[in-house]
Every structure is written in structure tokens, then in C-alpha cells.
Design a protein around this motif. Structure first.
Motif, PDB file in Angstrom:
ATOM      1  N   PHE A 159       0.852  -1.191   0.000  1.00  0.00           N
ATOM      2  CA  PHE A 159       0.000   0.000   0.000  1.00  0.00           C
ATOM      3  C   PHE A 159       0.886   1.238   0.000  1.00  0.00           C
ATOM      4  CE2 PHE A 159       0.710  -0.973   4.438  1.00  0.00           C
ATOM      5  CZ  PHE A 159       0.692   0.219   5.138  1.00  0.00           C
ATOM      6  N   MET A 160       0.416   2.278  -0.651  1.00  0.00           N
ATOM      7  CA  MET A 160       1.188   3.510  -0.773  1.00  0.00           C
ATOM      8  C   MET A 160       0.338   4.696  -0.365  1.00  0.00           C
ATOM      9  SD  MET A 160       3.164   3.178  -4.389  1.00  0.00           S
ATOM     10  CE  MET A 160       3.641   1.576  -5.033  1.00  0.00           C
ATOM     11  N   THR A 161       0.941   5.563   0.452  1.00  0.00           N
ATOM     12  CA  THR A 161       0.284   6.818   0.789  1.00  0.00           C
ATOM     13  C   THR A 161       0.479   7.787  -0.369  1.00  0.00           C
ATOM     14  OG1 THR A 161       0.531   6.540   3.163  1.00  0.00           O
ATOM     15  CG2 THR A 161       0.280   8.791   2.353  1.00  0.00           C
ATOM     16  N   ILE A 162      -0.628   8.213  -0.937  1.00  0.00           N
ATOM     17  CA  ILE A 162      -0.627   9.147  -2.063  1.00  0.00           C
ATOM     18  C   ILE A 162      -1.459  10.366  -1.659  1.00  0.00           C
ATOM     19  CG2 ILE A 162      -1.212   9.501  -4.484  1.00  0.00           C
ATOM     20  CD1 ILE A 162       0.937   7.397  -4.170  1.00  0.00           C
ATOM     21  N   HIS A 163      -0.813  11.518  -1.571  1.00  0.00           N
ATOM     22  CA  HIS A 163      -1.512  12.742  -1.143  1.00  0.00           C
ATOM     23  C   HIS A 163      -2.154  13.418  -2.358  1.00  0.00           C
ATOM     24  CE1 HIS A 163       1.533  12.046   2.032  1.00  0.00           C
ATOM     25  NE2 HIS A 163       0.569  12.478   2.840  1.00  0.00           N
ATOM     26  N   ALA A 164      -3.183  12.766  -2.882  1.00  0.00           N
ATOM     27  CA  ALA A 164      -3.842  13.279  -4.087  1.00  0.00           C
ATOM     28  C   ALA A 164      -4.945  14.282  -3.770  1.00  0.00           C
ATOM     29  CB  ALA A 164      -4.421  12.117  -4.897  1.00  0.00           C
ATOM     30  N   GLY A 165      -5.342  14.391  -2.506  1.00  0.00           N
ATOM     31  CA  GLY A 165      -6.465  15.256  -2.152  1.00  0.00           C
ATOM     32  C   GLY A 165      -6.098  16.710  -1.952  1.00  0.00           C
ATOM     33  N   ILE A 166      -4.802  17.009  -1.857  1.00  0.00           N
ATOM     34  CA  ILE A 166      -4.402  18.397  -1.687  1.00  0.00           C
ATOM     35  C   ILE A 166      -4.179  19.009  -3.084  1.00  0.00           C
ATOM     36  CG2 ILE A 166      -1.943  17.788  -1.310  1.00  0.00           C
ATOM     37  CD1 ILE A 166      -1.983  20.346   0.628  1.00  0.00           C
ATOM     38  N   ASN A 167      -5.297  19.242  -3.776  1.00  0.00           N
ATOM     39  CA  ASN A 167      -5.231  19.844  -5.113  1.00  0.00           C
ATOM     40  C   ASN A 167      -5.229  21.373  -4.988  1.00  0.00           C
ATOM     41  OD1 ASN A 167      -7.883  20.388  -4.417  1.00  0.00           O
ATOM     42  ND2 ASN A 167      -8.775  18.995  -5.927  1.00  0.00           N
ATOM     43  N   ARG A 168      -5.285  22.068  -6.121  1.00  0.00           N
ATOM     44  CA  ARG A 168      -5.200  23.529  -6.067  1.00  0.00           C
ATOM     45  C   ARG A 168      -6.362  24.129  -5.266  1.00  0.00           C
ATOM     46  NH1 ARG A 168      -1.656  25.786  -9.765  1.00  0.00           N
ATOM     47  NH2 ARG A 168      -1.759  27.563  -8.347  1.00  0.00           N
ATOM     48  N   GLU A 169      -7.542  23.527  -5.388  1.00  0.00           N
ATOM     49  CA  GLU A 169      -8.703  24.045  -4.661  1.00  0.00           C
ATOM     50  C   GLU A 169      -8.529  23.857  -3.150  1.00  0.00           C
ATOM     51  OE1 GLU A 169     -12.045  25.886  -3.604  1.00  0.00           O
ATOM     52  OE2 GLU A 169     -11.142  25.905  -5.609  1.00  0.00           O
ATOM     53  N   THR A 170      -8.044  22.676  -2.743  1.00  0.00           N
ATOM     54  CA  THR A 170      -7.786  22.460  -1.318  1.00  0.00           C
ATOM     55  C   THR A 170      -6.728  23.438  -0.816  1.00  0.00           C
ATOM     56  OG1 THR A 170      -8.269  20.099  -1.625  1.00  0.00           O
ATOM     57  CG2 THR A 170      -7.174  20.727   0.416  1.00  0.00           C
ATOM     58  N   GLY A 171      -5.715  23.685  -1.642  1.00  0.00           N
ATOM     59  CA  GLY A 171      -4.673  24.648  -1.282  1.00  0.00           C
ATOM     60  C   GLY A 171      -5.233  26.046  -1.073  1.00  0.00           C
ATOM     61  N   ARG A 172      -6.161  26.462  -1.930  1.00  0.00           N
ATOM     62  CA  ARG A 172      -6.795  27.778  -1.761  1.00  0.00           C
ATOM     63  C   ARG A 172      -7.599  27.822  -0.460  1.00  0.00           C
ATOM     64  NH1 ARG A 172      -7.052  27.654  -7.491  1.00  0.00           N
ATOM     65  NH2 ARG A 172      -8.988  26.472  -7.498  1.00  0.00           N
ATOM     66  N   ARG A 173      -8.291  26.747  -0.181  1.00  0.00           N
ATOM     67  CA  ARG A 173      -9.066  26.684   1.059  1.00  0.00           C
ATOM     68  C   ARG A 173      -8.137  26.828   2.267  1.00  0.00           C
ATOM     69  NH1 ARG A 173     -14.513  26.735   0.813  1.00  0.00           N
ATOM     70  NH2 ARG A 173     -14.472  25.057  -0.715  1.00  0.00           N
ATOM     71  N   LEU A 174      -6.994  26.188   2.197  1.00  0.00           N
ATOM     72  CA  LEU A 174      -6.027  26.254   3.276  1.00  0.00           C
ATOM     73  C   LEU A 174      -5.511  27.684   3.469  1.00  0.00           C
ATOM     74  CD1 LEU A 174      -4.149  24.585   5.256  1.00  0.00           C
ATOM     75  CD2 LEU A 174      -2.522  24.506   3.375  1.00  0.00           C
ATOM     76  N   LYS A 175      -5.176  28.349   2.368  1.00  0.00           N
ATOM     77  CA  LYS A 175      -4.638  29.716   2.472  1.00  0.00           C
ATOM     78  C   LYS A 175      -5.697  30.713   2.916  1.00  0.00           C
ATOM     79  CE  LYS A 175      -2.734  29.421  -1.707  1.00  0.00           C
ATOM     80  NZ  LYS A 175      -1.976  29.790  -2.934  1.00  0.00           N
ATOM     81  N   ASN A 176      -6.963  30.456   2.567  1.00  0.00           N
ATOM     82  CA  ASN A 176      -8.042  31.370   2.957  1.00  0.00           C
ATOM     83  C   ASN A 176      -8.525  31.147   4.387  1.00  0.00           C
ATOM     84  OD1 ASN A 176      -8.034  32.613   0.456  1.00  0.00           O
ATOM     85  ND2 ASN A 176      -9.636  31.286  -0.390  1.00  0.00           N
ATOM     86  N   ASN A 177      -8.081  30.043   4.991  1.00  0.00           N
ATOM     87  CA  ASN A 177      -8.483  29.715   6.363  1.00  0.00           C
ATOM     88  C   ASN A 177      -7.226  29.373   7.161  1.00  0.00           C
ATOM     89  OD1 ASN A 177     -11.707  29.314   6.278  1.00  0.00           O
ATOM     90  ND2 ASN A 177     -10.820  28.579   4.356  1.00  0.00           N
ATOM     91  N   PRO A 178      -6.464  30.389   7.561  1.00  0.00           N
ATOM     92  CA  PRO A 178      -5.169  30.156   8.205  1.00  0.00           C
ATOM     93  C   PRO A 178      -5.264  29.254   9.431  1.00  0.00           C
ATOM     94  CG  PRO A 178      -5.444  32.475   7.658  1.00  0.00           C
ATOM     95  CD  PRO A 178      -6.770  31.830   7.416  1.00  0.00           C
ATOM     96  N   ARG A 179      -4.212  28.440   9.599  1.00  0.00           N
ATOM     97  CA  ARG A 179      -4.144  27.488  10.694  1.00  0.00           C
ATOM     98  C   ARG A 179      -3.069  27.884  11.702  1.00  0.00           C
ATOM     99  NH1 ARG A 179      -3.995  21.340   8.428  1.00  0.00           N
ATOM    100  NH2 ARG A 179      -6.218  20.941   8.694  1.00  0.00           N
ATOM    101  N   LEU A 180      -3.169  27.289  12.878  1.00  0.00           N
ATOM    102  CA  LEU A 180      -2.126  27.476  13.876  1.00  0.00           C
ATOM    103  C   LEU A 180      -0.850  26.741  13.474  1.00  0.00           C
ATOM    104  CD1 LEU A 180      -1.240  28.511  16.663  1.00  0.00           C
ATOM    105  CD2 LEU A 180      -2.255  26.451  17.661  1.00  0.00           C
ATOM    106  N   THR A 181      -1.006  25.522  12.933  1.00  0.00           N
ATOM    107  CA  THR A 181       0.172  24.704  12.607  1.00  0.00           C
ATOM    108  C   THR A 181       0.294  24.392  11.112  1.00  0.00           C
ATOM    109  OG1 THR A 181      -1.128  22.748  13.288  1.00  0.00           O
ATOM    110  CG2 THR A 181       0.433  23.642  14.878  1.00  0.00           C
TER     111      THR A 181
END
Length: 431
Positions: A159-181
Motif C-alpha cells: 500500500f502507498m500513501t498518495i496525497h492526491a487530495g491536496i489539489n489547487r482548490e484544497t490549497g486555496r481553502r487552506l490559504k483562505n483559512n489560516p491554521r495554527l500549525t
């Protein structure tokens, strides 16, 4: 009738040798197991090139499984010591081993690991890409990322961990909703950086169909990585975590269309009261696919004791639907684990998994506890040691503090409740 993957076989009504082996170990009907694999609720990670594998099933109705992480880093690059960890993990009944090596030419170690381990083997190919090609991250091409995946598949990785869910849209969501860590996933951070530097889509998302073809050819189970898992309890269940989970659910359906088995990876750090709702969310959004969690760690204030914070969260998570626990050692957040750290982490994770199996009513789970209770009632120390999850430690503690009366311990001596009840009920003098 031919098939490429366990899922394809199940959907064609075929019962494979791997299914028979898992059904016997889990004490369930093999036809029922086959049906669960066909619908994606259970996976059997079993690369066609992993000859030494003793297959295990992960998913609904089965025992909660545990994974052990190991591998070298630039600061601690000793493959011989990592092979010692492999031997310990197998001896302590880990169900899976992930090679997270992130420095140097790891091919020889990975191949030796696959050849020698009966446990399922997992990797994170993006970790290996920088060392394999000896390039800067931003210079690695899509073809090269996929090439590393194919190399791991050929080597027999299950089995392989593949981080396919962090696409450009997820990245925008992350930048628009700042996190502590921010992003604490190593693979997720690498791919986020690659996308930002190159102004391109995540290659594993954009070329997901090509990835599926590789996995289908070798029967590699995709473990869809949670790049946006919370790295602090403050960041749990936030917008980017949920956005990524939605994407992972969509990718799960695409994988199943190709008969590729899927695991979903999850948090992370999370307060106790958020764990059960998160398990429900994953099962809903990812269509019942097996859930693989790191912890969750239920507080952020215990460096040196995170095997405990993880075991607390893991037991709650698994009791509420998680299927696969990634162990956490006392060294989490501090250093590469030693053999002793590994042992502590494995024991803590196995306790959490078993506690959850009791809560879920997994067949055979309660029998172990009942046998231990019977041995305690009988003051049968030899039987207690035999049944103990860590017999070595139990024997050592007993030997280090010998009581006056053999049918007691140095905590209570002749005032031992069990000893005295046995004597009273059999009408024998207590003293």
C-alpha cells in the motif's frame, strides 16, 4: 477466471487464497468477506510481488489493525538498525510496516524489507523522489513522480500513501483559512510546495488515472493521504481538512471504478469530543472505505508521552469506526524512535486496538480478556504471563518483587482479595 486485484476478484465472485487466509484468522465467513471487499468496506493489501506476505484484512467487522513506521533520515541514516526495528515489529505482531525513509538511495532497504517481512509493507513514494532522482523538489517532473510509484509497486509494496487530495482548490481553502500549525504532513507539504513553486496542479490528482493503472497492475492498495490532517487540536475539523476529505471521497469512487482498493488516512491531533463525529464524517464522505488514523493525539502538551495521547484517541476512534491505527511512539515530535520507543508505541497501539475491538464486539476479542480474568481468579501467574500483551514486562515485574506467600503479590500480601475469596468460598482458613 482471471483478475488483477483482490477487489476485481471479489466482484467476479472469486475467493482468493488471500481471502481464505484472512477469513480464517478473523473467524468470519469467507463469502461475507469477499462481499465486503467487493464493495470497498474491507481491503487486503497484497502486492503480487510480495512473496513473503501473510495477508491481513483491514476494514468493517474485522479486528483493528496497527501499523509501525520506520526508516532513515539524513540525521539518522543506519539501515541495519532499521532492520532490527523490522524484526521487532514482526515479533510484536504489527500488521503493517511503513518505510518512511527520506534520505539517500532507499531501494536496497525497501527490497530487503519486502523480501523479509510477512507484514504488509507501505511507503510514501513522494518521500523517495528527491533522493531517487537526486534533484531539487521543484525540478521533479510528473513522469518522474509516477516513475517512483511504479518502482515501489514493482518492488512489492502493498500500500502507498498518495496525497492526491491536496489539489489547487484544497490549497486555496487552506490559504483562505489560516491554521495554527499549517500543514504538518511531510508528503502534503512537499506537494503543496511543488504546486506553489511550479504554479501547477498536484500531479497525483491531475494524473490520478495513470496512478490507478499502476496500482491495478500490481494490486497496490492506495492509501489516500491526509495532507491537511490537523497538527494541533486547534486545527481539527477545519475547512481544509473537510475540503480534502470531500476530494478523497471523490477519488475513492474513481479508484473503485478501476477495481483498485482504497484506504483513507485521517487525523492527526483532535480533542476527545471531536473524534466520533470525525469517524462518522469519513465513513459518510468516503463511502465506507476503511479509515487509517494517526492517533488522534488528544492533547498537544505531552512530548515524550505521545504514545499515551495517541492510544487514548486511537481507542475512541476505532470504537467509532476507524479500522487501522498508525502507532505513535514516545519520541513523536522529538527524534527518530529507538527500539525501546518502538516497543512502547506498539504496545500502546495494540492496547488501543484491542480496547476498541471489545467495544465493537469483534468476534474473539472478549475471549482473551475472559481467559486473563480466569487466570487472575486462579492466581495462575504462568497463565497470566502467557496471555499478557507484553509477557516479558509482566514476568520482570513479578520477579523484581517477590511476596511472602506465593499465591499473592507484594501489593496486598495475605490481604489479597482474590486469595481470600478463593479460600473463603472453598472453606479454607485465610491465614
Amino acid at each position: 477466471m482471471s483478475y488483477n486485484t483482490q477487489m476485481e476478484a471479489a466482484r467476479k465472485g472469486i475467493i482468493t487464497q488471500e481471502m481464505e487466509s484472512v477469513a480464517k484468522k478473523e473467524c468470519i465467513d469467507v463469502a461475507a468477506l469477499r462481499d465486503l471487499i467487493a464493495q470497498g468496506s474491507v481491503v487486503i493489501p497484497a502486492n503480487i510481488n510480495h512473496a513473503s506476505l501473510e495477508p491481513c484484512g483491514i476494514g468493517r467487522g474485522l479486528k483493528t489493525k496497527i501499523n509501525v513506521n520506520l526508516g532513515v533520515s539524513k540525521d539518522c541514516c543506519d539501515f541495519a538498525s532499521e532492520m532490527e526495528k523490522v524484526r521487532l515489529a514482526v515479533a510484536m505482531k504489527a500488521d503493517a510496516i511503513m518505510d518512511l525513509s527520506c534520505f539517500g538511495k532507499t531501494e536496497t532497504f525497501r527490497q530487503k524489507l519486502v523480501q523479509s517481512s510477512p507484514a504488509a509493507i507501505g511507503t510514501v513514494p513522494v518521500y523517495d523522489a528527491v533522493g531517487f532522482y537526486d534533484k531539487e523538489l521543484e525540478d521533479i517532473s510528473v513522469e518522474e513522480f509516477l516513475g517512483v510509484v511504479e518502482k515501489h509497486a514493482r518492488d512489492g509494496v502493498d500500500f502507498m500513501t498518495i496525497h492526491a487530495g491536496i489539489n489547487r482548490e484544497t490549497g486555496r481553502r487552506l490559504k483562505n483559512n489560516p491554521r495554527l500549525t499549517n500543514v504538518v504532513s511531510r508528503g502534503g507539504a512537499l506537494l503543496f510546495a511543488w504546486m506553489e513553486i511550479n504554479n501547477r496542479e498536484n500531479p497525483f490528482y491531475e494524473y490520478f488515472d495513470d496512478l490507478l493503472e499502476i496500482c491495478r497492475r500490481f494490486d497496490v492498495t492506495i492509501s489516500l493521504g491526509d495532507a491537511c490532517r490537523p497538527g494541533s487540536i486547534k486545527d481539527a475539523t477545519d475547512a481544509s481538512q473537510i475540503q480534502e476529505l470531500i476530494v478523497l471521497g471523490e477519488l475513492t469512487k474513481r479508484a473503485w471504478e478501476k477495481d483498485v482498493q482504497v484506504l483513507i488516512e485521517g487525523p492527526g491531533h483532535m480533542a476527545l469530543n471531536e473524534i466520533a463525529p470525525n469517524m462518522l464524517l469519513e465513513k459518510k464522505l468516503c463511502h465506507g472505505a476503511p479509515f487509517y488514523v494517526l492517533g488522534p493525539l488528544v492533547t498537544d502538551i505531552a512530548p515524550g508521552y505521545d504514545h499515551i495521547t495517541s492510544a487514548i484517541g486511537g481507542a475512541i476512534a476505532a470504537a467509532n469506526g476507524a479500522d487501522f491505527l498508525c502507532y505513535v511512539t514516545p519520541a513523536e515530535h522529538l527524534r527518530l524512535p529507538t527500539l525501546d520507543d518502538m516497543k512502547e508505541g506498539i504496545i500502546a497501539s495494540r492496547i488501543a486496538a484491542h480496547a476498541a475491538d471489545l467495544a465493537k464486539g469483534v468476534p474473539g476479542a472478549r475471549q482473551w480478556d475472559d481467559q486473563m480474568s480466569e487466570a487472575r481468579r486462579n492466581l495462575d501467574w504462568a497463565k497470566m504471563f502467557e496471555l499478557a500483551i507484553d509477557p516479558e514486562k509482566a514476568r520482570r515485574y513479578r520477579a523484581e518483587s517477590q511476596p511472602e506467600a506465593e499465591d499473592s503479590c507484594t501489593m496486598c500480601g495475605k490481604m489479597c482479595a482474590v486469595r481470600n475469596m478463593n479460600k473463603v468460598l472453598s472453606k479454607v482458613n485465610i491465614i
